[in-house]
Design a protein around this motif. Structure first.
Motif, PDB file in Angstrom:
ATOM      1  N   HIS A 142     -74.014  16.973  43.427  1.00  0.00           N
ATOM      2  CA  HIS A 142     -73.685  18.342  43.012  1.00  0.00           C
ATOM      3  C   HIS A 142     -73.382  18.450  41.516  1.00  0.00           C
ATOM      4  N   ILE A 143     -74.038  19.427  40.888  1.00  0.00           N
ATOM      5  CA  ILE A 143     -73.761  19.774  39.499  1.00  0.00           C
ATOM      6  C   ILE A 143     -73.508  21.269  39.392  1.00  0.00           C
ATOM      7  N   ALA A 144     -72.850  21.660  38.314  1.00  0.00           N
ATOM      8  CA  ALA A 144     -72.733  23.067  37.930  1.00  0.00           C
ATOM      9  C   ALA A 144     -73.255  23.189  36.508  1.00  0.00           C
ATOM     10  N   LEU A 145     -73.734  24.371  36.177  1.00  0.00           N
ATOM     11  CA  LEU A 145     -74.227  24.672  34.830  1.00  0.00           C
ATOM     12  C   LEU A 145     -73.268  25.659  34.198  1.00  0.00           C
ATOM     13  N   PHE A 146     -72.759  25.329  33.009  1.00  0.00           N
ATOM     14  CA  PHE A 146     -71.665  26.097  32.411  1.00  0.00           C
ATOM     15  C   PHE A 146     -71.981  26.452  30.966  1.00  0.00           C
ATOM     16  N   ASN A 147     -71.733  27.709  30.635  1.00  0.00           N
ATOM     17  CA  ASN A 147     -71.862  28.187  29.256  1.00  0.00           C
ATOM     18  C   ASN A 147     -70.469  28.529  28.755  1.00  0.00           C
ATOM     19  N   GLU A 148     -69.909  27.650  27.937  1.00  0.00           N
ATOM     20  CA  GLU A 148     -68.527  27.826  27.500  1.00  0.00           C
ATOM     21  C   GLU A 148     -68.350  29.095  26.675  1.00  0.00           C
ATOM     22  N   LYS A 149     -69.338  29.431  25.870  1.00  0.00           N
ATOM     23  CA  LYS A 149     -69.225  30.589  24.985  1.00  0.00           C
ATOM     24  C   LYS A 149     -69.158  31.894  25.768  1.00  0.00           C
ATOM     25  N   THR A 150     -69.994  32.028  26.787  1.00  0.00           N
ATOM     26  CA  THR A 150     -70.037  33.273  27.561  1.00  0.00           C
ATOM     27  C   THR A 150     -69.128  33.240  28.785  1.00  0.00           C
ATOM     28  N   GLY A 151     -68.696  32.036  29.180  1.00  0.00           N
ATOM     29  CA  GLY A 151     -67.880  31.911  30.380  1.00  0.00           C
ATOM     30  C   GLY A 151     -68.677  31.994  31.665  1.00  0.00           C
ATOM     31  N   GLU A 152     -69.993  31.921  31.575  1.00  0.00           N
ATOM     32  CA  GLU A 152     -70.842  32.003  32.765  1.00  0.00           C
ATOM     33  C   GLU A 152     -71.024  30.614  33.380  1.00  0.00           C
ATOM     34  N   MET A 153     -71.051  30.583  34.691  1.00  0.00           N
ATOM     35  CA  MET A 153     -71.300  29.339  35.413  1.00  0.00           C
ATOM     36  C   MET A 153     -72.220  29.607  36.591  1.00  0.00           C
ATOM     37  N   ILE A 154     -73.162  28.713  36.803  1.00  0.00           N
ATOM     38  CA  ILE A 154     -73.952  28.693  38.032  1.00  0.00           C
ATOM     39  C   ILE A 154     -73.483  27.464  38.795  1.00  0.00           C
ATOM     40  N   GLY A 155     -72.812  27.710  39.906  1.00  0.00           N
ATOM     41  CA  GLY A 155     -72.034  26.650  40.536  1.00  0.00           C
ATOM     42  C   GLY A 155     -72.518  26.155  41.872  1.00  0.00           C
ATOM     43  N   GLY A 156     -73.723  26.542  42.299  1.00  0.00           N
ATOM     44  CA  GLY A 156     -74.206  26.045  43.593  1.00  0.00           C
ATOM     45  C   GLY A 156     -73.233  26.367  44.707  1.00  0.00           C
ATOM     46  N   ASP A 157     -72.798  25.343  45.420  1.00  0.00           N
ATOM     47  CA  ASP A 157     -71.839  25.528  46.515  1.00  0.00           C
ATOM     48  C   ASP A 157     -70.444  25.056  46.134  1.00  0.00           C
ATOM     49  N   LEU A 158     -70.159  25.012  44.845  1.00  0.00           N
ATOM     50  CA  LEU A 158     -68.820  24.588  44.417  1.00  0.00           C
ATOM     51  C   LEU A 158     -67.754  25.553  44.906  1.00  0.00           C
ATOM     52  N   VAL A 159     -68.000  26.842  44.733  1.00  0.00           N
ATOM     53  CA  VAL A 159     -67.094  27.879  45.245  1.00  0.00           C
ATOM     54  C   VAL A 159     -67.949  28.943  45.913  1.00  0.00           C
ATOM     55  N   LEU A 160     -67.589  29.322  47.132  1.00  0.00           N
ATOM     56  CA  LEU A 160     -68.321  30.351  47.863  1.00  0.00           C
ATOM     57  C   LEU A 160     -67.430  31.569  48.065  1.00  0.00           C
ATOM     58  N   GLU A 161     -68.075  32.709  48.218  1.00  0.00           N
ATOM     59  CA  GLU A 161     -67.334  33.977  48.224  1.00  0.00           C
ATOM     60  C   GLU A 161     -66.467  34.156  49.466  1.00  0.00           C
ATOM     61  N   LYS A 162     -66.993  33.814  50.642  1.00  0.00           N
ATOM     62  CA  LYS A 162     -66.319  34.204  51.877  1.00  0.00           C
ATOM     63  C   LYS A 162     -65.898  33.043  52.764  1.00  0.00           C
ATOM     64  N   VAL A 163     -66.372  31.838  52.473  1.00  0.00           N
ATOM     65  CA  VAL A 163     -66.008  30.676  53.292  1.00  0.00           C
ATOM     66  C   VAL A 163     -65.677  29.503  52.382  1.00  0.00           C
ATOM     67  N   SER A 164     -65.028  28.503  52.945  1.00  0.00           N
ATOM     68  CA  SER A 164     -64.758  27.287  52.196  1.00  0.00           C
ATOM     69  C   SER A 164     -66.039  26.458  52.093  1.00  0.00           C
ATOM     70  N   SER A 165     -66.193  25.765  50.977  1.00  0.00           N
ATOM     71  CA  SER A 165     -67.316  24.850  50.806  1.00  0.00           C
ATOM     72  C   SER A 165     -66.914  23.490  51.370  1.00  0.00           C
ATOM     73  N   ASN A 166     -67.646  23.010  52.354  1.00  0.00           N
ATOM     74  CA  ASN A 166     -67.260  21.778  53.034  1.00  0.00           C
ATOM     75  C   ASN A 166     -67.467  20.552  52.144  1.00  0.00           C
TER      76      ASN A 166
END
Length: 218
Positions: free
Chosen positions: A164-188
């Protein structure tokens, strides 16, 4: 430009997200499961922003799980990029699959699971059919810059997957996080075999907590 594509899956968790990212390169992050419905959703989502499958130059995998690593096969003009652990599952050679079965059978025995449930080892391989048949063209890891996307870096965020990786843009604060954090359920945090066959089993829950702590610190 970042454009989200919602992709249906046959799994209980429901839809999965892919992201079209336009920089100096046109990239797709994650590619849904290898089902006809997912393929149509990808085509539709790309069309919404004026692109086709043939326009994508990179497919970046946040991790190797089937709902994220299926339709990379469709992108013939794209380079497939991800953490090196992906390739163990994407190649699925006979030696790895035998190791896979031994590893999970040993886990079941250590956990005191009754023998008549040992067929779970075979059942858990069924979703593999929804994974792509390509392997990585290029590997990326902790601290690497995302080629074609100025300001974005790769963060290793293990726990849910050993790839698992995440892609992070420190300047804009944007992250594409895969299944690191999910909106409605816990990530197993999932138990997965170590890439080094002589190593101890990765402690997925501790890894996942460390990844969440890192995210909180950001």
């Amino acid at each position: 430009m970042i454009h989200k594509i919602e992709i249906p899956t046959p799994f209980a968790v429901g839809d999965v997200n892919a992201f079209v990212v336009k920089g100096d390169a046109l990239s797709l992050v994650d590619a849904g499961p290898k089902t006809p419905e997912a393929y149509e959703a990808l085509k539709r989502g790309l069309k919404e922003v004026g692109y086709t499958i043939n326009d994508i130059e990179q497919v970046v995998l946040t991790h190797h799980h089937p709902d994220h690593a299926g339709w990379m096969d469709a992108f013939d003009n794209a380079e497939v990029i991800g953490h090196p652990y992906n390739d163990l599952w994407l190649k699925r050679d006979e030696s790895f699959m035998e190791y896979h079965d031994r590893f999970y059978l040993q886990c079941l025995k250590e956990e005191g699971v009754p023998e008549h449930y040992f067929n779970w080892v075979e059942k858990m391989k069924r979703p593999i059919r929804l994974m792509g048949d390509r392997t990585l063209d290029r590997i990326i890891g902790e601290g690497d810059e995302w080629d074609g996307h100025t300001g974005w870096i790769v963060m290793e965020t293990l726990g849910h997957a050993q790839s698992h990786i995440a892609l992070f843009n420190e300047k804009t604060g944007e992250m594409i996080g895969g299944d690191l954090v999910l909106e409605k359920v816990s990530s197993n945090p999932l138990i997965e075999p170590p890439a080094d066959r002589e190593a101890a089993r990765p402690k997925s829950l501790l890894q996942y907590n460390a990844s969440l702590t890192r995210l909180l610190d950001l």
